[in-house]
Design an enzyme around this catalytic site. Sequence first.
Site, PDB file in Angstrom:
ATOM      1  CD  GLN A 126     -65.019   9.390  44.622  1.00 18.85           C
ATOM      2  OE1 GLN A 126     -64.299  10.293  44.197  1.00 18.85           O
ATOM      3  NE2 GLN A 126     -66.212   9.154  44.140  1.00 18.85           N
ATOM      4  CD  GLU A 244     -66.947  12.377  42.036  1.00 18.31           C
ATOM      5  OE1 GLU A 244     -67.591  11.337  42.182  1.00 18.31           O
ATOM      6  OE2 GLU A 244     -65.733  12.405  41.737  1.00 18.31           O
TER       7      GLU A 244
HETATM    8  C1  LIG Z   1     -57.080  13.521  38.426  1.00 18.57           C
HETATM    9  C2  LIG Z   1     -58.038  12.415  38.694  1.00 18.57           C
HETATM   10  C3  LIG Z   1     -58.529  12.245  39.977  1.00 18.57           C
HETATM   11  C4  LIG Z   1     -59.394  11.175  40.270  1.00 18.57           C
HETATM   12  N1  LIG Z   1     -59.789  10.997  41.569  1.00 18.57           N
HETATM   13  C5  LIG Z   1     -60.517   9.889  41.883  1.00 18.57           C
HETATM   14  C6  LIG Z   1     -60.810   9.592  43.257  1.00 18.57           C
HETATM   15  O1  LIG Z   1     -60.444  10.322  44.181  1.00 18.57           O
HETATM   16  N2  LIG Z   1     -61.482   8.453  43.523  1.00 18.57           N
HETATM   17  C7  LIG Z   1     -61.929   7.609  42.544  1.00 18.57           C
HETATM   18  O2  LIG Z   1     -62.573   6.617  42.856  1.00 18.57           O
HETATM   19  N3  LIG Z   1     -61.659   7.861  41.238  1.00 18.57           N
HETATM   20  C8  LIG Z   1     -60.955   8.964  40.886  1.00 18.57           C
HETATM   21  N4  LIG Z   1     -60.642   9.243  39.570  1.00 18.57           N
HETATM   22  C9  LIG Z   1     -61.021   8.247  38.555  1.00 18.57           C
HETATM   23  C10 LIG Z   1     -62.053   8.722  37.561  1.00 18.57           C
HETATM   24  O3  LIG Z   1     -63.336   8.666  38.116  1.00 18.57           O
HETATM   25  C11 LIG Z   1     -61.900   7.812  36.310  1.00 18.57           C
HETATM   26  O4  LIG Z   1     -60.663   8.139  35.721  1.00 18.57           O
HETATM   27  C12 LIG Z   1     -63.011   8.033  35.323  1.00 18.57           C
HETATM   28  O5  LIG Z   1     -64.228   7.532  35.818  1.00 18.57           O
HETATM   29  C13 LIG Z   1     -62.687   7.320  33.968  1.00 18.57           C
HETATM   30  O6  LIG Z   1     -62.353   5.992  34.166  1.00 18.57           O
HETATM   31  P1  LIG Z   1     -60.984   5.367  33.587  1.00 18.57           P
HETATM   32  O7  LIG Z   1     -59.866   6.280  33.931  1.00 18.57           O
HETATM   33  O8  LIG Z   1     -60.912   3.964  34.024  1.00 18.57           O
HETATM   34  O9  LIG Z   1     -61.145   5.444  31.997  1.00 18.57           O
HETATM   35  P2  LIG Z   1     -61.921   4.401  31.083  1.00 18.57           P
HETATM   36  O10 LIG Z   1     -63.226   4.067  31.710  1.00 18.57           O
HETATM   37  O11 LIG Z   1     -60.998   3.297  30.757  1.00 18.57           O
HETATM   38  O12 LIG Z   1     -62.193   5.281  29.792  1.00 18.57           O
HETATM   39  C14 LIG Z   1     -61.205   5.484  28.795  1.00 18.57           C
HETATM   40  C15 LIG Z   1     -61.829   6.332  27.690  1.00 18.57           C
HETATM   41  O13 LIG Z   1     -62.945   5.625  27.109  1.00 18.57           O
HETATM   42  C16 LIG Z   1     -64.117   6.436  27.159  1.00 18.57           C
HETATM   43  N5  LIG Z   1     -65.278   5.585  27.410  1.00 18.57           N
HETATM   44  C17 LIG Z   1     -65.367   4.590  28.342  1.00 18.57           C
HETATM   45  N6  LIG Z   1     -66.604   4.036  28.318  1.00 18.57           N
HETATM   46  C18 LIG Z   1     -67.300   4.712  27.371  1.00 18.57           C
HETATM   47  C19 LIG Z   1     -68.631   4.617  26.867  1.00 18.57           C
HETATM   48  N7  LIG Z   1     -69.501   3.722  27.355  1.00 18.57           N
HETATM   49  N8  LIG Z   1     -69.020   5.479  25.899  1.00 18.57           N
HETATM   50  C20 LIG Z   1     -68.150   6.411  25.393  1.00 18.57           C
HETATM   51  N9  LIG Z   1     -66.870   6.535  25.836  1.00 18.57           N
HETATM   52  C21 LIG Z   1     -66.450   5.700  26.795  1.00 18.57           C
HETATM   53  C22 LIG Z   1     -63.895   7.418  28.306  1.00 18.57           C
HETATM   54  O14 LIG Z   1     -64.621   8.600  28.133  1.00 18.57           O
HETATM   55  C23 LIG Z   1     -62.374   7.661  28.209  1.00 18.57           C
HETATM   56  O15 LIG Z   1     -62.140   8.653  27.240  1.00 18.57           O
HETATM   57  C24 LIG Z   1     -59.809  10.298  39.235  1.00 18.57           C
HETATM   58  C25 LIG Z   1     -59.339  10.499  37.938  1.00 18.57           C
HETATM   59  C26 LIG Z   1     -58.463  11.536  37.660  1.00 18.57           C
HETATM   60  C27 LIG Z   1     -57.968  11.708  36.248  1.00 18.57           C
END
Ligand SMILES: Cc1cc2nc3c(=O)[nH]c(=O)nc-3n(C[C@H](O)[C@H](O)[C@H](O)COP(=O)(O)OP(=O)(O)OC[C@H]3O[C@@H](n4cnc5c(N)ncnc54)[C@H](O)[C@@H]3O)c2cc1C
Length: 393
Positions: A126, A244
Amino acid sequence: MDLAFTPEEQAFRDEVRAWVRSNLPPEISHKVHNALRLTRDDLQGWAKILGKKGWLASGWPQQFGGPGWTAVQKHLFEEECALAGAPRVVPFGPVMVAPVIMAYGTPEQQQRFLPGIASGEVWWSQGYSEPGSGSDLASVKTRAERVGNKYIVNGQKTWTTLGQYGEWIFCLVRTSNEGKPQTGISFLLIDMKSPGVTVRPIKLLDGECEVNEVFFDNVEVPAENLIGEENKGWTYAKHLLSHERTNIADVNRAKRELERLKRIAKAEGLWDDQRFRDQIALLEVDVVALEMLVLRVLSAEKSGKNSLDIAGLLKIKGSEIQQRYAELMMLAAGPFALPFIEEAMEAGWQGDFPGGSVAHAPLASTYFNMRKTTIYGGSNEVQRNIVAQTVLG
Ligand SMILES: Cc1cc2nc3c(=O)[nH]c(=O)nc-3n(C[C@H](O)[C@H](O)[C@H](O)COP(=O)(O)OP(=O)(O)OC[C@H]3O[C@@H](n4cnc5c(N)ncnc54)[C@H](O)[C@@H]3O)c2cc1C
């Protein structure tokens, strides 16, 4: 809602149970029951066994090669697999991209991609998240430029789960900067063997390389790999996300792990502690409530209702339960859960673990690994926003 299963459903469960128990390799179920490391061969081997039987595509309609099961049959199948100690089906192919291809792909795309997903032969990844575009997914920057009958893709995806095994990746790419960010996104299927694709592992807290960065450097992708219409990818992406999030809830694994927690508590003498048993009882109540929610989502999906709001709730509750049972297992094993021994994830490990049960050695790894559940698939904070918007407007 009538919660009792019909005699036909019970008979179906018996059939599935007998088949799973005689086809699931015991060395794989041993690893699953003891939270040991699963290799690519374990995961894909089981997928292919299911594929041969026609059950890997358990949620698909018959017209696309699925068994055409009802929501209840699918639920019973997943429960039997989980309780027997089968690995979770890697969802990116059968659970995520396949429903998008079925709903929005051309007949040619359906014929080309669905059989390899249903048989477990082709490993999908993905490609949604990017550095800086996780919660704010609509801000993706990976660019796909149309040149003749190809797209030229440049950019980077990140956190790509098991992308080191990926043969194909479905990606959200930017095809336009006009209008709202959501309106310039397209949904593209990319062969990961294409020149210009580089996969780089990311080592996580538990020492495992479960996720990766994927780089695209002038990657040529045939235009026929575009799903649906250009710039309409956001609609398809959302369709996939509800699948998902429902999948992440994984109530059947929670039921299995609850039993494991009880076994550990009994072995360590904590079962006799009323306060600890109260903790287990609270968890069990949550697991049963989650199961009710899952059944509601499945029946809503079957009747064609939009279940995205409940899918968010499922994701929140399921991920919290996963973290809770991992924490309670650590508490139950007490000091024996503390050493973090990466090698203990290997089946047959007989290392130095003075005083404790070798079966408890992987607990710290599991605990660390479970930190991910409230982040991936859309963080729980963001899910709460979605649920609040849906309910409160
Ligand atoms: C183990 C693992 C596997 C994954 N596998 C995949 C994969 O296969 N493919 C893929 O595409 N993605 C994958 N992901 C990515 C995952 O979807 C993202 O990590 C997730 O959507 C959060 O985005 P970010 O890490 O950029 O955090 P950020 O968006 O930077 O968020 C950081 C913090 O801010 C908070 N936050 C952000 N915006 C808001 C808001 N509007 N209101 C309140 N709080 C907020 C979040 O809750 C979080 O605590 C994976 C992640 C992990 C940890």
